[in-house]
Design a protein around this motif. Structure first.
Motif, mmCIF file in Angstrom:
data_model
loop_
_atom_site.group_PDB
_atom_site.id
_atom_site.type_symbol
_atom_site.label_atom_id
_atom_site.label_comp_id
_atom_site.label_asym_id
_atom_site.label_seq_id
_atom_site.Cartn_x
_atom_site.Cartn_y
_atom_site.Cartn_z
ATOM 1 N N LEU A 682 -8.818 -5.857 -12.661
ATOM 2 C CA LEU A 682 -8.136 -4.564 -12.614
ATOM 3 C C LEU A 682 -9.133 -3.498 -12.180
ATOM 4 O O LEU A 682 -10.335 -3.570 -12.513
ATOM 5 C CB LEU A 682 -7.549 -4.185 -13.976
ATOM 6 N N GLN A 692 -14.456 5.319 -10.465
ATOM 7 C CA GLN A 692 -13.735 4.052 -10.376
ATOM 8 C C GLN A 692 -14.435 3.013 -11.235
ATOM 9 O O GLN A 692 -15.661 2.912 -11.244
ATOM 10 C CB GLN A 692 -13.675 3.565 -8.915
ATOM 11 N N ILE A 714 -5.454 6.016 -12.444
ATOM 12 C CA ILE A 714 -4.536 5.070 -11.788
ATOM 13 C C ILE A 714 -5.059 3.658 -12.041
ATOM 14 O O ILE A 714 -6.210 3.342 -11.720
ATOM 15 C CB ILE A 714 -4.440 5.346 -10.278
ATOM 16 N N ARG A 716 -4.726 -0.368 -11.331
ATOM 17 C CA ARG A 716 -4.200 -1.327 -10.352
ATOM 18 C C ARG A 716 -4.642 -2.736 -10.736
ATOM 19 O O ARG A 716 -5.802 -2.951 -11.093
ATOM 20 C CB ARG A 716 -4.688 -1.009 -8.935
ATOM 21 N N THR A 718 -5.565 -6.156 -9.169
ATOM 22 C CA THR A 718 -5.992 -6.501 -7.810
ATOM 23 C C THR A 718 -6.220 -7.982 -7.563
ATOM 24 O O THR A 718 -6.257 -8.410 -6.406
ATOM 25 C CB THR A 718 -7.292 -5.755 -7.469
ATOM 26 N N ASN A 729 2.899 -3.202 -9.232
ATOM 27 C CA ASN A 729 2.906 -1.745 -9.063
ATOM 28 C C ASN A 729 1.691 -1.138 -9.758
ATOM 29 O O ASN A 729 1.103 -1.721 -10.667
ATOM 30 C CB ASN A 729 4.189 -1.159 -9.660
ATOM 31 N N GLU A 730 1.301 0.040 -9.309
ATOM 32 C CA GLU A 730 0.215 0.743 -9.976
ATOM 33 C C GLU A 730 0.790 1.609 -11.093
ATOM 34 O O GLU A 730 1.941 2.023 -11.057
ATOM 35 C CB GLU A 730 -0.570 1.598 -8.994
ATOM 36 N N ARG A 732 0.150 5.056 -13.540
ATOM 37 C CA ARG A 732 -0.580 6.318 -13.668
ATOM 38 C C ARG A 732 -0.581 6.745 -15.139
ATOM 39 O O ARG A 732 0.458 6.778 -15.792
ATOM 40 C CB ARG A 732 0.064 7.408 -12.811
#
Length: 752
Positions: A682, A692, A714, A716, A718, A729-730, A732
């Protein structure tokens, strides 16, 4: 693996490994506190990845009390493994004993075990909700010192009828044992109490015959192809089994659950009644040779079929040993030439032929008798007697063949005077013969035709050279020379026979023909030669196919096991055919990568109708059904879909930002059944893109990222281990701050 004398939990000293399977390893150990022997079951993978599996088995067994079920003593976690401590049942399991014996178990002994096991199933199925074992087989049955049977290994057990086979993250545990699992368990369409009855009946079948029953998918495939069910009647394999017992076991082995006994109690009462009717008759010790299910059709006349003295006596030739000359014809008064059958000139080949005929009639009964006699010899002679006997039989067969071939079909002999010379036949004068094609007589052809005056039609090629027979008639064009006459055209091959062709139009160099009919039993592919006016055109051939194309299966991959169409067993990944182009329709047969199918229809979107052309399981060859195209072509594979959700936490109510970077995001990545997926990646990024973080999930599928500040983040998903393509989906996360509300949960779960 734990080493001998190693101590676990400062209490259990390892003696030796007992076995290792898909759900873990089992050890014999000594309880140092109490001094007794115990069975210690250790998970074969780290504890975080099997948390539900072993805890569930421990809780399940801890509340059960029955003489045929093992008693749970302890359950604990040490290091990276979990352990289940149970009472130790010494000795080999029935599966091992079956392989080591050279005879079958006694029928009444097996029925006694059946009564105990059905009592245990009756107890399990009465629980609320019912407890299903789902893995009854000889390897999961052990005997106590008193000869009572105990049912082991609840690794696949489940409460109620709606659960799923247990899997461990990253590698599937085999959800069934093929030869003993019912069709509904293999197809994952829902198991019930009658599923355990099928597995028990399959186990009893094996114990009483020494032959594994064929797996349910193979049986279902044969039935759908309108072939006989390959499950051989138990009485054909062992004639000593009473008819009433055989009927009950065959009923419990029905593919349709509704045709099986209603409950364990019903089956138990029926077997008790059938046993009482045998009046104490015992099964004699019969030689037993275990047969794998793939060769089960050959077991129809296998060594487990019983024999009697009448059959054994048929092995003895009945030809008299007296002088065979009395059977010859009386000598004639004058020398003459006569035709004499072989068995009248020498009776020795005939005697061998009689013996061979009787041996063929007796079949494997003779082999069973021979093996029984040899087994009774003292060691080590019993080891060498059987090969020696077989060598002698082969020599006798070869000798009989040689002697038979040495006799001429007709022999000219002088009966009265052997000194008379044999008559000499003068060679007949050569007379040339003109062969006329049979079709010429139909047109009133004259009896003598000059060869130089006949012009023969010659074909050079046929268009197309390969045709699909899905739609008749088929239009063909033949090019050649001298085709302007109304010659009869046909296609011919040894497999298909002769197929007449109808002429539509043509001239000297080209004709148009129609193929209007095929044999009703035509299947697959055939190469036919063109025939014109009875004359084969050797260089002009047509390939007929009743399928569109052949394809090698390439989409049945282990990495696609997240899809419900893909299963994994000890042989690797597999899928099944459907009876209709509908994922909810019944499934049958088995396909694996590199199997070959013939595509019969491709006019239904996303589906092929196929026929299995080549498979490791010969009984599945020829099965016709539907399958999703991506499983064959390995193209347009449905992606794995994860839904990312923001958990309901106090963070959603935060309204102000703190100045300390103490906030965190935590959560998990789970499969469709809620089990964590290890090693998923992730990435958490701040909304402004300045910060990040990358994190991987732990063995139990969880993760967390701390030290986050006041901003919008956010999340994600991956990467997923062993999955090349997936969608997610991401998510938030807003109002995350360093004050009172400091955490947000983000969970990704695979969609069904």
């Amino acid at each position: 693996m734990l080493a001998p004398d190693e101590i676990v939990q400062q209490r259990y000293q390892i003696v030796r490994p007992v076995g290792k399977g898909g759900s873990g390893a089992v050890y014999e150990a000594i309880d140092l506190r109490l001094g007794n022997r115990v069975a210690l079951k250790q998970t074969a993978i780290p504890a975080e990845q099997s948390l539900n599996l072993l805890e569930r088995e421990a809780r399940l067994l801890a509340r059960l009390r029955h003489p045929a079920l093992p008693r749970v003593i302890d359950h604990f976690v040490e290091g990276r493994y979990q352990y289940l401590v149970m009472e130790f049942i010494g000795g080999d399991d029935l599966g091992t004993m079956l392989l080591q014996r050279n005879r079958l178990f006694e029928m009444h002994q097996v029925l006694r075990w059946a009564d105990q096991l059905l009592g245990a199933l009756e107890y399990l199925h009465r629980q609320n909700p019912p407890v299903l074992h789902r893995d009854i087989k000889p390897q999961n049955l052990k005997l106590t010192a008193d000869g009572d049977v105990v049912l082991l290994d609840f690794g696949l057990a489940k409460g109620g009828s709606g659960g799923h086979t247990l899997h461990r993250t990253g590698e599937s545990i085999f959800g069934y044992t093929p030869h003993y699992a019912p069709l509904e368990q293999i197809n994952n369409t829902g198991t019930g109490p009658r599923s355990d009855l099928y597995s028990l009946a399959a186990t009893l079948y094996h114990l009483l015959t020494g032959v594994q029953p064929p797996d349910a998918l193979t049986r279902a495939t044969a039935v759908l192809r309108r072939l006989p069910d390959p499950l051989i009647s138990i009485r054909q394999l062992n004639a000593a089994i009473p008819e009433s017992v055989g009927v009950i076991l065959m009923q419990a082995l029905a593919l349709d659950p509704d045709e099986r006994p209603v409950s364990a109690a019903t089956m138990r009462a029926a077997l008790a009644k059938a046993e009482a009717e045998t009046n104490g008759a015992a099964l004699s010790e019969t030689p037993m040779y275990p047969v794998d299910a793939d060769t089960l059709p050959a077991a129809r006349f296998s060594d487990t079929v019983r024999y009697d003295a009448a059959i054994a006596q048929r092995l003895t030739p009945t030809t008299p040993s007296s002088d065979m000359s009395s059977a010859l014809p009386a000598p004639q008064a004058a020398p003459r030439t006569m035709t004499t059958p072989k068995d009248e000139t020498d009776r020795r080949p005939g005697r061998y032929a009689v013996l061979l005929a009787r041996l063929r009639a007796v079949g494997f009964h003779g082999w069973s008798l021979l093996h029984r006699k040899v087994s009774a010899l003292p060691h080590p002679w019993n080891r060498y007697a059987l090969p020696a006997a077989m060598t002698l039989v082969v020599i006798m067969v070869l000798l009989s063949v040689v002697l038979a071939m040495s006799q001429t079909d007709t022999t000219a002999v002088a009966v009265n005077d052997a000194s008379l010379p044999a008559p000499t036949l003068a060679p007949a004068p050569f007379v040339p013969t003109v062969l006329t094609p049979p079709d010429a007589f139909q047109h009133g052809a004259v009896s003598t035709v000059s060869a130089s005056s006949v012009v023969q039609p010659v074909a050079r090629r046929i268009i197309p050279a390969e045709v699909y027979t899905g739609a008749l008639p088929i239009t063909l064009t033949v090019e050649g020379d001298h085709l302007d006459e109304q010659y009869p055209f046909a296609l011919e091959s040894p497999e298909v026979g002769r197929l007449p062709l109808e002429m539509v139009s043509g001239d000297d160099t080209q004709v148009t023909l129609l193929l209007t009919a095929l044999p009703s039993d035509f299947r697959g592919e055939a190469t036919l030669m063109l025939v014109i006016d009875g004359a084969p055109q050797a260089d002009v051939r047509l390939i007929l196919r009743d399928f569109l194309e052949r394809k090698a299966v390439s989409g049945v991959r282990r990495e696609y096991r997240y899809m419900p169409q893909i299963g994994v067993d000890e042989a690797g990944a597999y899928t099944s055919l459907h009876t209709a182009p509908d994922a909810a329709s019944n499934r049958f047969a088995v396909l694996r990568n590199d199997d070959v199918v013939e595509v019969l229809r491709a006019d239904v979107p996303e589906w092929y109708e196929v026929r299995i052309n080549a498979s490791a399981n010969a009984l599945h060859v020829g099965a016709v059904g539907w399958i999703e195209r991506w499983l064959i072509d390995d193209q347009n594979v449905p992606p794995l879909v994860f839904a990312g959700l923001l958990g309901q936490t106090p963070t959603d109510l935060a309204v102000r930002c703190g100045t300390q970077f103490r906030s965190s995001i935590y959560g998990s990545v789970e499969d469709r059944n809620g089990r964590g997926i290890a090693g998923a990646t992730l990435i958490v990024t701040s909304a402004d893109g300045r910060n990040q973080y990358t994190v991987r999930t732990r063995p139990n599928g969880t993760y967390d990222i701390g030290g986050l500040g006041c901003t919008t983040w956010i999340v994600r998903l991956t990467a997923i281990p062993d999955v090349s393509v997936f969608e997610a989906n991401e998510v938030r996360v807003t109002n995350l701050n360093g004050g009172r509300y400091t955490a947000a949960e983000v969970r990704f779960r695979q969609q069904p």
